[in-house]
Each structure stands twice: as structure tokens, then as C-alpha cells.
Write a protein that holds these residues in place. Sequence first.
Motif, PDB file in Angstrom:
ATOM      1  N   PHE A  95       1.523  16.279  54.803  1.00  0.00           N
ATOM      2  CA  PHE A  95       2.615  16.996  55.478  1.00  0.00           C
ATOM      3  C   PHE A  95       2.329  17.157  56.974  1.00  0.00           C
ATOM      4  O   PHE A  95       3.255  17.119  57.803  1.00  0.00           O
ATOM      5  CB  PHE A  95       2.812  18.373  54.827  1.00  0.00           C
ATOM      6  N   ALA A  96       1.035  17.353  57.294  1.00  0.00           N
ATOM      7  CA  ALA A  96       0.689  17.470  58.723  1.00  0.00           C
ATOM      8  C   ALA A  96       0.970  16.169  59.454  1.00  0.00           C
ATOM      9  O   ALA A  96       1.501  16.158  60.577  1.00  0.00           O
ATOM     10  CB  ALA A  96      -0.786  17.856  58.865  1.00  0.00           C
ATOM     11  N   LYS A  97       0.611  15.049  58.800  1.00  0.00           N
ATOM     12  CA  LYS A  97       0.883  13.749  59.422  1.00  0.00           C
ATOM     13  C   LYS A  97       2.383  13.508  59.564  1.00  0.00           C
ATOM     14  O   LYS A  97       2.852  12.980  60.581  1.00  0.00           O
ATOM     15  CB  LYS A  97       0.257  12.632  58.574  1.00  0.00           C
ATOM     16  N   LEU A  98       3.135  13.913  58.537  1.00  0.00           N
ATOM     17  CA  LEU A  98       4.583  13.758  58.627  1.00  0.00           C
ATOM     18  C   LEU A  98       5.162  14.622  59.753  1.00  0.00           C
ATOM     19  O   LEU A  98       6.112  14.227  60.442  1.00  0.00           O
ATOM     20  CB  LEU A  98       5.238  14.130  57.290  1.00  0.00           C
ATOM     21  N   ALA A 104       6.435  13.007  67.068  1.00  0.00           N
ATOM     22  CA  ALA A 104       6.405  11.769  67.855  1.00  0.00           C
ATOM     23  C   ALA A 104       7.794  11.178  68.001  1.00  0.00           C
ATOM     24  O   ALA A 104       8.198  10.700  69.077  1.00  0.00           O
ATOM     25  CB  ALA A 104       5.461  10.761  67.187  1.00  0.00           C
ATOM     26  N   ILE A 105       8.561  11.229  66.895  1.00  0.00           N
ATOM     27  CA  ILE A 105       9.938  10.707  66.946  1.00  0.00           C
ATOM     28  C   ILE A 105      10.787  11.520  67.927  1.00  0.00           C
ATOM     29  O   ILE A 105      11.558  10.959  68.726  1.00  0.00           O
ATOM     30  CB  ILE A 105      10.549  10.726  65.535  1.00  0.00           C
ATOM     31  N   ASP A 106      10.603  12.865  67.859  1.00  0.00           N
ATOM     32  CA  ASP A 106      11.377  13.710  68.776  1.00  0.00           C
ATOM     33  C   ASP A 106      11.014  13.404  70.232  1.00  0.00           C
ATOM     34  O   ASP A 106      11.888  13.355  71.118  1.00  0.00           O
ATOM     35  CB  ASP A 106      11.099  15.187  68.477  1.00  0.00           C
ATOM     36  N   GLY A 205       4.889   7.290  49.200  1.00  0.00           N
ATOM     37  CA  GLY A 205       5.416   8.396  48.409  1.00  0.00           C
ATOM     38  C   GLY A 205       5.758   7.995  46.989  1.00  0.00           C
ATOM     39  O   GLY A 205       5.678   8.810  46.062  1.00  0.00           O
ATOM     40  N   SER A 206       6.167   6.725  46.786  1.00  0.00           N
ATOM     41  CA  SER A 206       6.529   6.245  45.448  1.00  0.00           C
ATOM     42  C   SER A 206       5.336   5.684  44.686  1.00  0.00           C
ATOM     43  O   SER A 206       5.500   5.195  43.566  1.00  0.00           O
ATOM     44  CB  SER A 206       7.617   5.177  45.552  1.00  0.00           C
ATOM     45  N   GLY A 207       4.128   5.754  45.281  1.00  0.00           N
ATOM     46  CA  GLY A 207       2.927   5.318  44.575  1.00  0.00           C
ATOM     47  C   GLY A 207       2.465   3.916  44.883  1.00  0.00           C
ATOM     48  O   GLY A 207       1.480   3.441  44.302  1.00  0.00           O
ATOM     49  N   GLU A 208       3.118   3.213  45.812  1.00  0.00           N
ATOM     50  CA  GLU A 208       2.696   1.858  46.180  1.00  0.00           C
ATOM     51  C   GLU A 208       1.584   1.946  47.224  1.00  0.00           C
ATOM     52  O   GLU A 208       1.796   1.708  48.414  1.00  0.00           O
ATOM     53  CB  GLU A 208       3.879   1.053  46.721  1.00  0.00           C
ATOM     54  N   VAL A 221      -0.085   4.605  67.241  1.00  0.00           N
ATOM     55  CA  VAL A 221      -0.678   5.869  66.790  1.00  0.00           C
ATOM     56  C   VAL A 221      -0.100   6.269  65.440  1.00  0.00           C
ATOM     57  O   VAL A 221      -0.827   6.708  64.524  1.00  0.00           O
ATOM     58  CB  VAL A 221      -0.434   6.973  67.830  1.00  0.00           C
ATOM     59  N   LEU A 222       1.206   6.122  65.309  1.00  0.00           N
ATOM     60  CA  LEU A 222       1.862   6.465  64.050  1.00  0.00           C
ATOM     61  C   LEU A 222       1.368   5.563  62.922  1.00  0.00           C
ATOM     62  O   LEU A 222       1.102   6.035  61.802  1.00  0.00           O
ATOM     63  CB  LEU A 222       3.385   6.333  64.213  1.00  0.00           C
ATOM     64  N   ALA A 223       1.235   4.264  63.192  1.00  0.00           N
ATOM     65  CA  ALA A 223       0.760   3.324  62.178  1.00  0.00           C
ATOM     66  C   ALA A 223      -0.654   3.670  61.729  1.00  0.00           C
ATOM     67  O   ALA A 223      -0.973   3.665  60.536  1.00  0.00           O
ATOM     68  CB  ALA A 223       0.819   1.901  62.717  1.00  0.00           C
ATOM     69  N   LYS A 224      -1.540   3.983  62.694  1.00  0.00           N
ATOM     70  CA  LYS A 224      -2.919   4.343  62.358  1.00  0.00           C
ATOM     71  C   LYS A 224      -2.966   5.598  61.481  1.00  0.00           C
ATOM     72  O   LYS A 224      -3.757   5.690  60.541  1.00  0.00           O
ATOM     73  CB  LYS A 224      -3.725   4.554  63.640  1.00  0.00           C
ATOM     74  N   ALA A 225      -2.123   6.582  61.802  1.00  0.00           N
ATOM     75  CA  ALA A 225      -2.096   7.821  61.014  1.00  0.00           C
ATOM     76  C   ALA A 225      -1.653   7.544  59.587  1.00  0.00           C
ATOM     77  O   ALA A 225      -2.226   8.060  58.615  1.00  0.00           O
ATOM     78  CB  ALA A 225      -1.174   8.840  61.675  1.00  0.00           C
ATOM     79  N   LEU A 226      -0.612   6.715  59.437  1.00  0.00           N
ATOM     80  CA  LEU A 226      -0.109   6.406  58.099  1.00  0.00           C
ATOM     81  C   LEU A 226      -1.106   5.574  57.293  1.00  0.00           C
ATOM     82  O   LEU A 226      -1.281   5.790  56.083  1.00  0.00           O
ATOM     83  CB  LEU A 226       1.228   5.665  58.209  1.00  0.00           C
TER      84      LEU A 226
END
Length: 477
Positions: A95-98, A104-106, A205-208, A221-226
Motif C-alpha cells: 500500500f505504501a508503494k501504491l 508520482a502520478i499526481d 494483485g491477481s497472483g501472476e 523509479v516506479l518500475a523499480k519499486a514495483l
Amino acid sequence: MRSAIHKIETSNQKYDRVAMLTLRRHEKDFFLRKDLKYQNEFNSSIAAFADELAKQKNAELITLLGNYQTEFNQVVEIEKEIGLTDKDGKKGLLFAKLHEVRLAIDAIQKQVYEITSEKIAYARIWLVSIFVIQFMIALILAITYSNALTTVIKEIRTTMTQLAAGTFPPALTVKSQEEIGQTKIAINHFLERIQIATSFAEKLGSGELKATYDARFGSDVLAKALVNMQLKLSEAEAIQSKINWTNEGTARFNELLKDNTEDLGQLGDRILKTLVTHIQANQAALYVINDEEQCFERISTYAYGKKRFEGMKMNLSDGLIAQCAKERETIFLKEIPKDYVKITSGLGEATPRNILIVPLKHRNEISGVIEIASFQFFKEEQIAFVEKMAETIAAFISNQQSSLKTKKLLTESKAKAEHLSMQEEELRQSTEELQATQEEMNRQRAELEAEIKDLKRKLNVNSDNAVAKLDVFDHRN
């Protein structure tokens, strides 16, 4: 954990049912409310319960209770690692990453909006300048160009408004490479990055958890976090997968050994088949200690070819089997001696890559040994599972041997009782015959005494008659 609870509840041992229900209530309260205070209450209650059982010297239930507590605390630790609330553990990290993604999007939206606003202001100035300079000579051309520019600006504004509202707009159409065109290209790239990040997050989120991130944006940065979040979730899934695998195998063995009355040899075949299949090994043998002959006896085999080695007996002090039983520890061989054992199939035979030898230990007593061979190297969780199942098998064999000894003693006791009963019956018959003989002798004695009395009476009568006759004779003379 379910199996540990079931063993306690189905045990023949006496225990406090209220204490057991209290433990189950704390367990359910924890899973319903995710509050660690219920874990503390659970551990406190189980400690009190264990003290009570210790006073009763109920070692078996104490062991089962300890297994129940250990498995419950392991599940609690997994729950804590995943996250008891949306702010804890890996769930809180997710949730923190989200939240970081949203921020970041904002920020990007704000930056794009500022760039767009700046471009719009610049375009307006440009339009006014052209209008002033060429008003008199190109009014129609100026109006046409103004309309075209306004259309582009509206298109960009509409796109950003939709993105700000949380929906993905279609990509902007780029018809030129000038500043407006470059702005559209930048916006299209931004939209693509956000879509890829969103798609990747949805897959996670769907388990993949094996999904791959687009390599074009891997340095974001976003890609690395995910991707980092993906690694953490994969680690958690691997741990849970091992726990599920162990619980599944434990359930199979519990079902196999539950209320089983088969011959130990036949049951041993089923035990080895279940064990080898679950850990994906290739060959196995089960040895038990023959107390009467003081040797190891191979009672069951799996994949040994026509069971030609079944019934084989080994000295208690020779070989790796004896060494394993003596040291009471698992032996894991990665370098197999030549001609130690061969795994045979329809295509031929080959030496296994590793061998696992595990003692059957229950209450510090060794009842036998399990030997397993495989072409694949055993994993740590597989070795731990075999050791755990070896304890269960040892407990079962110990109980069965005790049962057999009890039956044998009961049979011997029954035979002795029947022999004593027969001797008692013979003694009773002899006593009756002796009593009958005594009664017959008493009857004959009574008859003899009666005859003697009768003879004495007759003799007295005859004597009296003789005396009378003599008296008469004397009187006459």
C-alpha cells in the motif's frame, strides 16, 4: 495446525476440555481480528494447560500441545510478515508503494499540466502576435490557424482531464514534429508508462508473480519499486508454498496411519509409496529393529524390483543403517559408494545421485530406519519433511509393537487361565469322585455295622435259648 488439533481432540488421554476450547477460541479470535493480544492469550493459556498436563505426567499430550503451539505461532509469524493491517508487513509495503505511485502520478500530472499551461500561454501569445502583425493582410489565415491550435490545446486538455479523473484516454494523434507535436509525444509516452505500471500492478494483485516488466521502462523509479515489491511477494509465496506442501504431505500420512490395522509390512509399502511420491524420490526401504533376533529387518521396499530384498536382515552394528540408528541423526550422502545401490527401470539401472537415511525415533527410542534414494538432490524442506514423518512413523510402529506385545500377553494369559480352569475342573471332578467313594464306604460301613448288630442280636437270642434249655434240662434231672 489442523492435524495437531485433531490429534489432541481424538487422543484417548484425559485432559481439560474447557482449556482446549479456550485455546480454540483464542485461535479463532486472532484469525478474525488479527490482534496479537490473542496470540499472547493463546500462549498464556497453552502454558497453563501444559503445566496442568505436566502435573498429570501426560507427555504425549504435552508433545501434541507443543506441536499445536509451534504451528500456530508459525502461522502468526507468516500473518505478521504479510501484514495484520493495511499498514503492517508486506501488505503495508504494497500500500505504501501504491501511495508512492499515486504521488508520482499526481506530480507528473501537475508537471504535464504546468508544461501544457505554459505551452498554451505561449501559443496564445504567438496567436496574438500573428493576429496583430498580419491582421490586415492575413485575417483569414490567422483565424484558421487559431482554430487549429485551439483544437490541439483542447485535445491535450481533454486528455489530461481524463487522466486526472482516473481513466486512461486514447493516445493523442501526432501530425507534426514541432513543439505541440513533441508535447503530444511526451504525453503519449507518459500514458504508456502509466498503463504498463498499472497493468503490472494488476497482474501482481491477481497472483501472476512471474509477470515481467516492460524492459523499455525498467529504469523508472516506479518500475523499480514495483519489481522490488514483486520479489518480496514471490518470497512470501515461496514460503507459503513450502508450508502448504508440508501440510499436504502431513495430512496424507495422518489419513494413511489413522485407525490403520494392516500388517506392518503391507502398511510399510503404502508408507514408502506415499513418501517417495510426495518428495519425488525414486527408491526407498524401511527397516525395523527385531528385538528377538537383535537385528535390522527390511520389512518393506519401494522400486526394488520384485521385492527381492524384502525380509533381508542386517546386524545392528554394521553399515550406514546401523550408524544412523546409533548416532540417532540423519545421514545425507551426496557421494554414493560404487555398487552401494542401483535404481532399476525398464531401460536399465543407474546409481542415484544422493541417499537420505533417517532414524525412526520416538521418545528417544529408535525403532527402525528409512533409506531413500533419488536421482535429484534433496531440498532442505524435503529432508525436514522426511524427518518429521519419520517421527510419526516411529510413533505408529511403537504403538503397534506395544499393541502386539499386549495381545501376545493377553493370549498367553488367556491360555494360562484356561489351563488353570482345566486343572480346577479336574480337581473338582477328583474331589467329587473321592466324596462319592467316601459316601459309598460310609454306606458299606453302616450296612456292615447293621449286619454285625443283627448277628450279635441273633447270637444273644441263641445264647439265651441255650441257657434256657440247659436250665430246663438241669431242672428235669
